[in-house]
Design a protein around this motif. Structure first.
Motif: not given
Length: 195
Positions: A15-18, A23-35, A45-50
């Motif tokens: 999950d992005g919040t985890a 990462a100690e990031m507050h505005n992570w959504q923009l970074s995650a979306d760009a990546l 399914d709404g979860r990030y993976v490498l």
């Protein structure tokens, strides 16, 4: 890059919040979306993976000391998560692969207190969901750890919980033996308030 480094500490889709907590990031959504748009990370399914190779590369890149720091944050995140959802087993089920990985990471990195806390907080979930064998294994490992760090009070609690497991499996002789050991430790440490 902080989001990617943090994501590399998760063995399963997260999950992005985890990830943001690690990462100690507050505005992570923009970074995650760009990546995700650049196909550097996948969104499943709404979860990030490498990709496993990317994960290995990033873990190598950050270095052992920084990786351990990030892993400690990941373990801490799941401790907090379990505390919040301790009795909401469906929530714990959703994160179970990562929680299980947090167990392994805490043990591997010798985060002894966190390892024991994970076990103690998840006892009811593990028993209710049929993870009794894993729970018993982790309790035994935690007993060894409590002995290693000299924590007799925690050892007494772990012995008690292990006795409950043996009792539920019908091994009453082992259960009684463990209950006696637990009680003796509680008497020795003066911790009989719960009795």
């Amino acid at each position: 890059i902080r989001f990617l480094e943090a994501l590399s500490t998760f063995a399963h889709p997260a999950d992005g919040t985890a990830i943001a907590f690690v990462a100690e990031m507050h505005n992570w959504q923009l970074s995650a979306d760009a990546l995700a748009r650049k196909a550097v990370i996948d969104l499943v399914d709404g979860r990030y993976v490498l990709h496993p190779l990317t994960r290995a590369y990033l873990q190598n890149r950050v270095g052992r000391e920084q990786l351990v720091t990030l892993q400690q944050r990941m373990v801490q995140h799941y401790l907090s998560y379990i505390e919040e959802y301790q009795y909401d087993f469906d929530q714990i089920d959703r994160e179970w692969p990562n929680i299980q990985y947090a167990f392994e990471t805490a043990y591997h990195n010798e985060l002894w207190q966190q390892f024991i806390e994970l076990i103690l907080r998840l006892g009811q979930f593990l028993t209710a969901r049929g993870y009794g064998d894993d729970y018993q294994k982790w309790l035994s490992q935690a007993l060894d750890v409590s002995e290693k760090i000299g924590d007799s009070s925690t050892k007494a609690v772990l012995l008690h919980n292990l006795a409950v497991q043996y009792q539920e499996r019908g091994d009453l002789d082992s259960a009684v033996e463990l209950y006696i050991q637990s009680l003796a430790l509680k008497e020795a440490t003066g911790d009989l308030a719960a009795e």
